[in-house]
Design a protein around this motif. Structure first.
Motif, PDB file in Angstrom:
ATOM      1  N   ALA A  34      50.379  76.014  90.139  1.00 48.95           N
ATOM      2  CA  ALA A  34      50.724  77.431  90.255  1.00 48.95           C
ATOM      3  C   ALA A  34      50.516  78.159  88.935  1.00 48.95           C
ATOM      4  CB  ALA A  34      52.166  77.575  90.725  1.00 48.95           C
ATOM      5  N   ALA A  35      50.826  77.490  87.823  1.00 42.84           N
ATOM      6  CA  ALA A  35      50.702  78.126  86.507  1.00 42.84           C
ATOM      7  C   ALA A  35      49.265  78.159  86.007  1.00 42.84           C
ATOM      8  CB  ALA A  35      51.581  77.387  85.497  1.00 42.84           C
ATOM      9  N   HIS A  36      48.434  77.237  86.516  1.00 39.40           N
ATOM     10  CA  HIS A  36      47.042  77.138  86.042  1.00 39.40           C
ATOM     11  C   HIS A  36      46.101  77.040  87.241  1.00 39.40           C
ATOM     12  CE1 HIS A  36      48.564  76.448  81.954  1.00 39.40           C
ATOM     13  NE2 HIS A  36      49.474  75.694  82.530  1.00 39.40           N
ATOM     14  N   PRO A  37      45.920  78.145  87.959  1.00 36.06           N
ATOM     15  CA  PRO A  37      45.057  78.133  89.146  1.00 36.06           C
ATOM     16  C   PRO A  37      43.639  77.677  88.794  1.00 36.06           C
ATOM     17  CG  PRO A  37      46.299  80.188  89.002  1.00 36.06           C
ATOM     18  CD  PRO A  37      46.493  79.473  87.699  1.00 36.06           C
ATOM     19  N   GLY A  38      43.118  76.807  89.605  1.00 36.07           N
ATOM     20  CA  GLY A  38      41.762  76.326  89.389  1.00 36.07           C
ATOM     21  C   GLY A  38      41.662  75.122  88.468  1.00 36.07           C
ATOM     22  N   ALA A  39      42.733  74.814  87.764  1.00 29.33           N
ATOM     23  CA  ALA A  39      42.717  73.651  86.877  1.00 29.33           C
ATOM     24  C   ALA A  39      42.849  72.367  87.694  1.00 29.33           C
ATOM     25  CB  ALA A  39      43.846  73.738  85.857  1.00 29.33           C
ATOM     26  N   THR A  40      42.393  71.274  87.118  1.00 26.97           N
ATOM     27  CA  THR A  40      42.452  69.983  87.809  1.00 26.97           C
ATOM     28  C   THR A  40      43.622  69.172  87.279  1.00 26.97           C
ATOM     29  OG1 THR A  40      40.048  69.967  88.079  1.00 26.97           O
ATOM     30  CG2 THR A  40      41.196  67.861  88.351  1.00 26.97           C
ATOM     31  N   VAL A  41      44.624  68.956  88.125  1.00 18.71           N
ATOM     32  CA  VAL A  41      45.799  68.183  87.736  1.00 18.71           C
ATOM     33  C   VAL A  41      46.247  67.342  88.918  1.00 18.71           C
ATOM     34  CG1 VAL A  41      47.316  70.137  88.318  1.00 18.71           C
ATOM     35  CG2 VAL A  41      48.173  68.281  86.863  1.00 18.71           C
ATOM     36  N   ARG A  42      46.604  66.121  88.628  1.00 11.64           N
ATOM     37  CA  ARG A  42      47.172  65.257  89.654  1.00 11.64           C
ATOM     38  C   ARG A  42      48.228  64.368  89.034  1.00 11.64           C
ATOM     39  NH1 ARG A  42      44.787  59.970  90.467  1.00 11.64           N
ATOM     40  NH2 ARG A  42      43.150  59.501  88.934  1.00 11.64           N
ATOM     41  N   GLY A  43      48.993  63.701  89.872  1.00 12.02           N
ATOM     42  CA  GLY A  43      50.091  62.886  89.376  1.00 12.02           C
ATOM     43  C   GLY A  43      50.002  61.448  89.821  1.00 12.02           C
ATOM     44  N   VAL A  44      50.566  60.570  89.005  1.00 10.10           N
ATOM     45  CA  VAL A  44      50.686  59.148  89.347  1.00 10.10           C
ATOM     46  C   VAL A  44      52.110  58.716  89.044  1.00 10.10           C
ATOM     47  CG1 VAL A  44      49.929  56.795  88.877  1.00 10.10           C
ATOM     48  CG2 VAL A  44      48.262  58.666  88.833  1.00 10.10           C
ATOM     49  N   ALA A  45      52.828  58.322  90.082  1.00 10.14           N
ATOM     50  CA  ALA A  45      54.189  57.828  89.894  1.00 10.14           C
ATOM     51  C   ALA A  45      54.147  56.350  89.527  1.00 10.14           C
ATOM     52  CB  ALA A  45      55.008  58.036  91.154  1.00 10.14           C
ATOM     53  N   ALA A  46      54.756  56.002  88.391  1.00  9.30           N
ATOM     54  CA  ALA A  46      54.798  54.605  87.955  1.00  9.30           C
ATOM     55  C   ALA A  46      55.884  54.467  86.900  1.00  9.30           C
ATOM     56  CB  ALA A  46      53.456  54.175  87.377  1.00  9.30           C
ATOM     57  N   ASP A  47      56.617  53.372  86.960  1.00 10.88           N
ATOM     58  CA  ASP A  47      57.634  53.079  85.956  1.00 10.88           C
ATOM     59  C   ASP A  47      56.972  52.300  84.825  1.00 10.88           C
ATOM     60  OD1 ASP A  47      59.767  52.367  84.394  1.00 10.88           O
ATOM     61  OD2 ASP A  47      60.967  51.537  86.030  1.00 10.88           O
TER      62      ASP A  47
END
Length: 264
Positions: free
Chosen positions: A53-66
């Motif tokens: 939402a803060a950076h439209p068009g940017a490429t961001v993804r998440g990886v959940a890991a401990d």
């Protein structure tokens, strides 16, 4: 000033909130593709949504890991096999008396605050070296050079990280890969806000007022006389991640408001 991170892949650990989130946002704003990590998948998903939402068009993804475990680090590396910029931000902290800290707690702090950075650096640095470009940044703490007695276990891990980052910079000598540590001081992140919440409820004062009073007691050497913001820390991290920092490596760079009573 142009930081020009287009085409770079950045991994920021412990980035669902606070300093890590601010760093991720700063890297996205400069064109990097960013992967954020945290332990909890729900928190990771919420953070990715917020960054989109803060950076439209940017490429961001998440990886959940401990990242306290070798398996968690391996999972992150498997999900993100290429990394140009590694920001080792994942850490845990608390204030507690030395004599009340168990062996299990010491081991947990060492696993999260030190070994996560060891494992991820070991995984990503060889390919950075082959490409002759890379950035590794350890988010350390002023506690690593001015050990507070009420956070001795945390501070000990942060002192170790200073040695690790300096040694890795030497290991990458003669390449286009830099390794640095950034040392925040008291920073008004969500974790700190949670620690101060009880005092705001007890006194009826706002967070800024309580923070200023706490700082006077716990960190009287502060020059700014206030908590730093997460963005102020992220600004320095952004520089160390950029091509502009090619001459900066093996350094311990402070964003602590002058808390550590030393010029270096």
């Amino acid at each position: 000033m142009q930081f020009n991170l287009n085409g770079k892949i950045a991994v920021v650990t412990g980035a669902a909130q606070g300093i890590g989130m601010a760093i991720a946002g700063s890297l996205l704003a400069e064109g990097a593709e960013v992967v954020i990590n945290d332990r909890d998948e729900t928190r990771v998903d919420a953070a990715v949504t917020k960054l989109h939402a803060a950076h439209p068009g940017a490429t961001v993804r998440g990886v959940a890991a401990d990242l306290a475990s070798a398996e968690g680090c391996a999972h992150l590396v498997a999900e993100v096999p290429r990394c140009d910029i590694l920001v080792n931000n994942a850490a845990i902290f608390e204030t507690v008396d030395f004599f009340d800290v168990s062996d299990d707690t010491w081991n947990r702090y060492w696993a999260v605050n030190v070994m996560s950075g060891v494992r991820l650096s070991r995984a990503y640095l060889p390919a950075m070296r082959e490409r002759n470009w890379g950035r590794v940044v350890f988010i350390d703490s002023e506690c690593g050079i001015s050990t507070p007695p009420d956070m001795l276990h945390y501070a000990t891990t942060k002192t170790a990280v200073l040695g690790l980052s300096r040694g890795l910079a030497k290991r990458m000598a003669g390449t286009g890969v830099t390794v640095n540590a950034v040392l925040p001081g008291p920073t008004l992140s969500e974790g700190v806000e949670a620690m101060l919440k009880a005092e705001t409820e007890r006194t009826g004062k706002n967070l800024e007022e309580v923070g200023t009073e706490v700082l006077k007691t716990l960190r009287p050497s502060s020059i700014t006389k206030r908590f730093q913001t997460a963005q102020e820390v992220a600004n320095l991290v952004l520089y160390t991640c950029s091509p502009l920092s090619s001459g900066t490596t093996g350094a311990a760079l402070r964003a602590d408001g002058g808390v550590a009573d030393t010029p270096i």
